[in-house]
Design a protein around this motif. Structure first.
Motif, PDB file in Angstrom:
ATOM      1  N   PRO A 106       0.828  -1.218   0.000  1.00 60.76           N
ATOM      2  CA  PRO A 106       0.000   0.000   0.000  1.00 60.76           C
ATOM      3  C   PRO A 106       0.856   1.259   0.000  1.00 60.76           C
ATOM      4  CG  PRO A 106      -0.023  -1.017   2.172  1.00 60.76           C
ATOM      5  CD  PRO A 106       0.792  -1.902   1.300  1.00 60.76           C
ATOM      6  N   VAL A 107       0.774   2.000  -1.093  1.00 59.68           N
ATOM      7  CA  VAL A 107       1.585   3.209  -1.259  1.00 59.68           C
ATOM      8  C   VAL A 107       0.722   4.325  -1.830  1.00 59.68           C
ATOM      9  CG1 VAL A 107       3.756   1.958  -1.585  1.00 59.68           C
ATOM     10  CG2 VAL A 107       2.312   2.494  -3.574  1.00 59.68           C
ATOM     11  N   GLN A 108       1.271   5.526  -1.787  1.00 63.54           N
ATOM     12  CA  GLN A 108       0.623   6.677  -2.405  1.00 63.54           C
ATOM     13  C   GLN A 108       1.680   7.502  -3.129  1.00 63.54           C
ATOM     14  OE1 GLN A 108      -0.814   9.669   0.361  1.00 63.54           O
ATOM     15  NE2 GLN A 108       0.622   8.972   1.942  1.00 63.54           N
ATOM     16  N   SER A 109       1.254   8.233  -4.132  1.00 69.03           N
ATOM     17  CA  SER A 109       2.153   9.093  -4.888  1.00 69.03           C
ATOM     18  C   SER A 109       1.947  10.523  -4.432  1.00 69.03           C
ATOM     19  CB  SER A 109       1.873   8.957  -6.386  1.00 69.03           C
ATOM     20  OG  SER A 109       2.733   9.790  -7.124  1.00 69.03           O
ATOM     21  N   LEU A 110       3.000  11.139  -3.908  1.00 70.08           N
ATOM     22  CA  LEU A 110       2.939  12.526  -3.459  1.00 70.08           C
ATOM     23  C   LEU A 110       3.189  13.448  -4.641  1.00 70.08           C
ATOM     24  CD1 LEU A 110       4.876  12.348  -0.069  1.00 70.08           C
ATOM     25  CD2 LEU A 110       2.424  12.153  -0.473  1.00 70.08           C
ATOM     26  N   SER A 111       2.294  14.368  -4.869  1.00 66.89           N
ATOM     27  CA  SER A 111       2.398  15.263  -6.015  1.00 66.89           C
ATOM     28  C   SER A 111       3.620  16.159  -5.912  1.00 66.89           C
ATOM     29  CB  SER A 111       1.134  16.127  -6.111  1.00 66.89           C
ATOM     30  OG  SER A 111       1.281  17.092  -7.128  1.00 66.89           O
ATOM     31  N   GLY A 120       5.152  12.126  -9.105  1.00 67.55           N
ATOM     32  CA  GLY A 120       5.134  12.228  -7.658  1.00 67.55           C
ATOM     33  C   GLY A 120       5.984  11.151  -6.998  1.00 67.55           C
ATOM     34  N   ARG A 121       6.508  11.462  -5.836  1.00 66.64           N
ATOM     35  CA  ARG A 121       7.313  10.495  -5.080  1.00 66.64           C
ATOM     36  C   ARG A 121       6.387   9.463  -4.449  1.00 66.64           C
ATOM     37  NH1 ARG A 121       9.609  10.644   0.286  1.00 66.64           N
ATOM     38  NH2 ARG A 121       8.543  12.643   0.590  1.00 66.64           N
ATOM     39  N   VAL A 122       6.717   8.183  -4.629  1.00 63.59           N
ATOM     40  CA  VAL A 122       5.903   7.103  -4.092  1.00 63.59           C
ATOM     41  C   VAL A 122       6.372   6.774  -2.676  1.00 63.59           C
ATOM     42  CG1 VAL A 122       5.223   4.688  -4.365  1.00 63.59           C
ATOM     43  CG2 VAL A 122       5.441   6.166  -6.377  1.00 63.59           C
ATOM     44  N   VAL A 123       5.441   6.839  -1.721  1.00 56.31           N
ATOM     45  CA  VAL A 123       5.765   6.563  -0.319  1.00 56.31           C
ATOM     46  C   VAL A 123       4.750   5.572   0.235  1.00 56.31           C
ATOM     47  CG1 VAL A 123       6.825   8.821   0.037  1.00 56.31           C
ATOM     48  CG2 VAL A 123       4.399   8.504   0.542  1.00 56.31           C
ATOM     49  N   PRO A 124       5.143   4.768   1.225  1.00 59.20           N
ATOM     50  CA  PRO A 124       4.211   3.783   1.782  1.00 59.20           C
ATOM     51  C   PRO A 124       3.208   4.419   2.737  1.00 59.20           C
ATOM     52  CG  PRO A 124       6.319   3.659   2.913  1.00 59.20           C
ATOM     53  CD  PRO A 124       6.507   4.634   1.783  1.00 59.20           C
ATOM     54  N   HIS A 125       2.030   3.834   2.797  1.00 55.92           N
ATOM     55  CA  HIS A 125       1.097   4.148   3.876  1.00 55.92           C
ATOM     56  C   HIS A 125       1.626   3.482   5.141  1.00 55.92           C
ATOM     57  CE1 HIS A 125      -1.864   6.063   1.387  1.00 55.92           C
ATOM     58  NE2 HIS A 125      -2.014   5.008   0.607  1.00 55.92           N
ATOM     59  N   VAL A 126       1.619   4.213   6.240  1.00 54.55           N
ATOM     60  CA  VAL A 126       2.275   3.689   7.439  1.00 54.55           C
ATOM     61  C   VAL A 126       1.330   3.392   8.595  1.00 54.55           C
ATOM     62  CG1 VAL A 126       4.514   4.702   6.913  1.00 54.55           C
ATOM     63  CG2 VAL A 126       2.833   6.047   8.179  1.00 54.55           C
ATOM     64  N   THR A 127       0.134   3.958   8.593  1.00 53.34           N
ATOM     65  CA  THR A 127      -0.798   3.674   9.685  1.00 53.34           C
ATOM     66  C   THR A 127      -1.792   2.600   9.243  1.00 53.34           C
ATOM     67  OG1 THR A 127      -2.495   5.297   9.069  1.00 53.34           O
ATOM     68  CG2 THR A 127      -0.628   6.094  10.385  1.00 53.34           C
ATOM     69  N   VAL A 128      -2.355   1.901  10.220  1.00 51.99           N
ATOM     70  CA  VAL A 128      -3.357   0.876   9.907  1.00 51.99           C
ATOM     71  C   VAL A 128      -4.544   1.503   9.198  1.00 51.99           C
ATOM     72  CG1 VAL A 128      -5.002  -0.748  10.908  1.00 51.99           C
ATOM     73  CG2 VAL A 128      -2.654  -0.676  11.759  1.00 51.99           C
ATOM     74  N   ASN A 155      -0.913  -8.425   9.444  1.00 49.56           N
ATOM     75  CA  ASN A 155       0.541  -8.293   9.577  1.00 49.56           C
ATOM     76  C   ASN A 155       1.014  -7.135   8.713  1.00 49.56           C
ATOM     77  OD1 ASN A 155       3.155  -9.263  10.563  1.00 49.56           O
ATOM     78  ND2 ASN A 155       3.572  -9.759   8.440  1.00 49.56           N
ATOM     79  N   ARG A 156       1.987  -6.389   9.183  1.00 42.53           N
ATOM     80  CA  ARG A 156       2.576  -5.314   8.385  1.00 42.53           C
ATOM     81  C   ARG A 156       4.043  -5.203   8.739  1.00 42.53           C
ATOM     82  NH1 ARG A 156       1.141   0.219  10.445  1.00 42.53           N
ATOM     83  NH2 ARG A 156       1.039   0.085  12.709  1.00 42.53           N
ATOM     84  N   THR A 157       4.857  -5.114   7.701  1.00 40.70           N
ATOM     85  CA  THR A 157       6.289  -5.121   7.917  1.00 40.70           C
ATOM     86  C   THR A 157       6.993  -4.465   6.732  1.00 40.70           C
ATOM     87  OG1 THR A 157       8.174  -6.542   8.478  1.00 40.70           O
ATOM     88  CG2 THR A 157       6.674  -7.351   6.795  1.00 40.70           C
ATOM     89  N   SER A 173       7.359  -2.158   1.699  1.00 41.91           N
ATOM     90  CA  SER A 173       6.268  -2.298   2.666  1.00 41.91           C
ATOM     91  C   SER A 173       5.349  -3.436   2.231  1.00 41.91           C
ATOM     92  CB  SER A 173       5.470  -0.994   2.744  1.00 41.91           C
ATOM     93  OG  SER A 173       4.289  -1.176   3.512  1.00 41.91           O
ATOM     94  N   GLN A 174       5.135  -4.394   3.131  1.00 45.50           N
ATOM     95  CA  GLN A 174       4.206  -5.488   2.883  1.00 45.50           C
ATOM     96  C   GLN A 174       3.154  -5.501   3.977  1.00 45.50           C
ATOM     97  OE1 GLN A 174       6.288  -9.238   2.519  1.00 45.50           O
ATOM     98  NE2 GLN A 174       6.592  -8.937   0.337  1.00 45.50           N
TER      99      GLN A 174
END
Length: 217
Positions: A106-111, A120-128, A155-157, A173-174
């Motif tokens: 699960p990631v998002q692209s920052l504009s 955009g820079r691709v960064v992972p989602h970090v919260t549940v 599970n998240r790691t 991120s998985q």
């Protein structure tokens, strides 16, 4: 299509040492299809690491059947299995309820701004909460509806990926999910189950599997 699995030999320290990063798992999966390697071809394969009753399994979805001997290279001898996936896929129906498991990236692209001309820079989602929101948005695209209060992150790691020749490893991120869904578009969910969901599909992400609830015993 074929669905295959093998129990990972976690008791063998040398095998585990060889499987120290996602690139090693990727190579293991590719080596199971020697006919493709000989032809310098590479079809899409989806795979993930599944925990089940204190054991770990490598699960693979592929267009061709793997070589079971090579599938057991880092597995427990005699535990390699493969079966046609097509009959199951063709049994899926609109409105069917099914328990699901999925491991996604699960990631998002920052504009970077409309004027920058850069992606955009691709960064992972970090919260549940972010990770669940990502799954909810993917469900709309891929032909299923999540049943309210019946799905969760289990599970998240971050796992290491080493590219050949690169000194600096990358962290992937998985996030693993499970729960209950309803099929809203059969063709879309079949596509999701065979082509994968999201990014990093070659590195243990994107695989969605189902167990219809009326098939449970």
């Amino acid at each position: 299509m074929y669905l295959s699995r093998v129990e990972i030999d976690v008791a063998n320290r040398q095998k585990l040492k060889d499987l120290s990063h996602l690139g090693a798992y990727h190579s293991w999966v590719e080596q199971c299809f020697s006919s493709e390697l000989q032809r310098h071809e590479r079809s899409r394969k989806l795979w993930r690491i599944d925990p089940l009753q204190d054991k770990l399994y490598l699960l693979v979805v592929s267009e061709l059947a793997p070589d079971l001997q090579k599938l057991e290279k880092y597995g427990v001898e005699g535990t390699g299995q493969t079966a046609s996936y097509d009959n199951f896929l063709n049994s899926l129906e609109q409105g069917m309820l099914a328990r699901f498991r999925a491991t996604l990236n699960p990631v998002q692209s920052l504009s970077s701004g409309k004027q920058s001309g850069k992606r955009g820079r691709v960064v992972p989602h970090v919260t549940v909460a972010q990770q669940l929101d990502y799954l909810e948005k993917q469900s709309v695209k891929h032909g299923f509806e999540l049943i309210a209060n019946q799905y969760e992150v289990v599970n998240r790691t971050f796992r290491t990926l080493k590219y050949q020749g690169d000194l600096k490893p990358v962290l992937i991120s998985q996030v693993s999910y499970q729960g209950l869904l309803k099929i809203t578009d059969v063709e879309k969910i079949k596509s999701a189950m065979t082509l994968g969901i999201g990014k990093k599909k070659a590195y243990g992400c994107g695989l969605l599997t189902l167990i219809p609830v009326n098939h449970e015993k």
